[in-house]
Design an enzyme around this catalytic site. Sequence first.
Site, PDB file in Angstrom:
ATOM      1  CG  ASP A 183     -44.544  58.264 -79.231  1.00 20.42           C
ATOM      2  OD1 ASP A 183     -44.723  57.050 -79.465  1.00 20.42           O
ATOM      3  OD2 ASP A 183     -45.484  59.077 -79.093  1.00 20.42           O
ATOM      4  CG  HIS A 185     -46.903  58.238 -82.920  1.00 17.17           C
ATOM      5  ND1 HIS A 185     -47.773  58.533 -83.943  1.00 17.17           N
ATOM      6  CD2 HIS A 185     -47.353  58.918 -81.841  1.00 17.17           C
ATOM      7  CE1 HIS A 185     -48.700  59.371 -83.520  1.00 17.17           C
ATOM      8  NE2 HIS A 185     -48.471  59.626 -82.242  1.00 17.17           N
ATOM      9  CD  GLU A 209     -45.723  57.238 -75.728  1.00 16.32           C
ATOM     10  OE1 GLU A 209     -46.747  57.671 -76.289  1.00 16.32           O
ATOM     11  OE2 GLU A 209     -45.066  57.912 -74.898  1.00 16.32           O
ATOM     12  CD  GLU A 235     -50.359  56.778 -77.858  1.00 20.90           C
ATOM     13  OE1 GLU A 235     -50.854  57.501 -78.737  1.00 20.90           O
ATOM     14  OE2 GLU A 235     -49.206  56.935 -77.420  1.00 20.90           O
ATOM     15  CG  HIS A 285     -51.530  59.079 -74.359  1.00 19.15           C
ATOM     16  ND1 HIS A 285     -52.711  59.459 -74.977  1.00 19.15           N
ATOM     17  CD2 HIS A 285     -50.557  59.286 -75.272  1.00 19.15           C
ATOM     18  CE1 HIS A 285     -52.448  59.873 -76.201  1.00 19.15           C
ATOM     19  NE2 HIS A 285     -51.149  59.782 -76.404  1.00 19.15           N
TER      20      HIS A 285
END
EC number: 4.2.1.6
Length: 382
Positions: A183, A185, A209, A235, A285
């Site tokens: 991730d 993020h 991700e 997400e 998610h």
Amino acid sequence: MKITRLTTYHAAPRWLFLKVETDEGITGWGEPVIEGRARSVEAAVHELAGYVVGKDPARINDLWQTMYRAGFYRGGAILMSAIAGIDQALWDIKGKALGVPVYELLGGLVRDRMKTYRWVGGDRPGAIIAQINDYRALGFDTFKFNGTEEMKLIDSARAVDAAVVKVAEIRETFGNSIDFGIDFHGRVGAPMAKALLRELEPFKPLFVEEPVLAEQAEYYPRLAASTCIPLAAGERMFSRFEFKNVLCAGGIGMVQPDLSHAGGITECVKIAAMAEAYDVGFAPHCPLGPIALAACLHVDFVSHNAVLQEQSIGIHYNEGADLLDYVINKEDFHCVDGSIAALPKPGLGVEINEDMLKRANENPPDWRNPVWRHADGSIAEW
């Protein structure tokens, strides 16, 4: 049947639960929340209550469209999360009224079990190998962890190497006996994302991700063209209209809408179907609570392109309560070899301990995500 009341409960670690009552005594539960903005979403839920109280809860599509379209201004994280929680509760009511799980109302199962993965590490990833060992003993073989700490828009070779060394160590330790997603993020800008993807490719991550922020989605096709690693995102996208643009542009191999952020079950079934038309995987998610997870699972069980399900047992955010602490029927969420079987009970299939929830609501934490800063004092992406 008519809706009579909406009640919200805050609970540790950072969750908001919604109870929707009816005049026939059937109650539905939802989880409308944005992590760190629970009170904002709560206010939106009670504003939207005027559109649903007194109405027939079985008319889910009409109520969804009314909540979405009756206000001139629409969409966005707060309103779509409020709609999501109400929508989840409406499906819960309808399933309970008809005596069937929600997935039966959505056309029935395409699979019997759904593969899940475990979070390891923390905001600043550490102790990953030890945690993977612990979870492998429980039957899990798929994991996700944060790929970097703070990263500047243009950062050093040292920053790239620090991220790559962690991944190399994991692959060296476990070989191909595990899979893992990484991730980013949204911490990584487009220039550094390309460099990181190139360096990470030899270690065969299952996906990366949020390689860049959703606001920089125009980079997804360019990044995908530079790597064989599947890219995942979603997400921080809140409707099928946002996903439409990303799917049309290409570049994403896996969409990750959040069932508590992106309009709930009604909207995410459509997003999954759109993704299937583009040969894109669906992996919701869900670092949230049990109602959100149950909603995700029902969509997973009817979506042929559902590939993985996130769940929050043991995640580093869960201080004060863990995923199933407020759940009575914990056994229905038991993971066997990392998978959860189709939930057997009517509605969403999650029984909430309301007495425990009321106690939690008396003094809940007001969770906020950390605020990070670079060495020069400027704010960093968390």
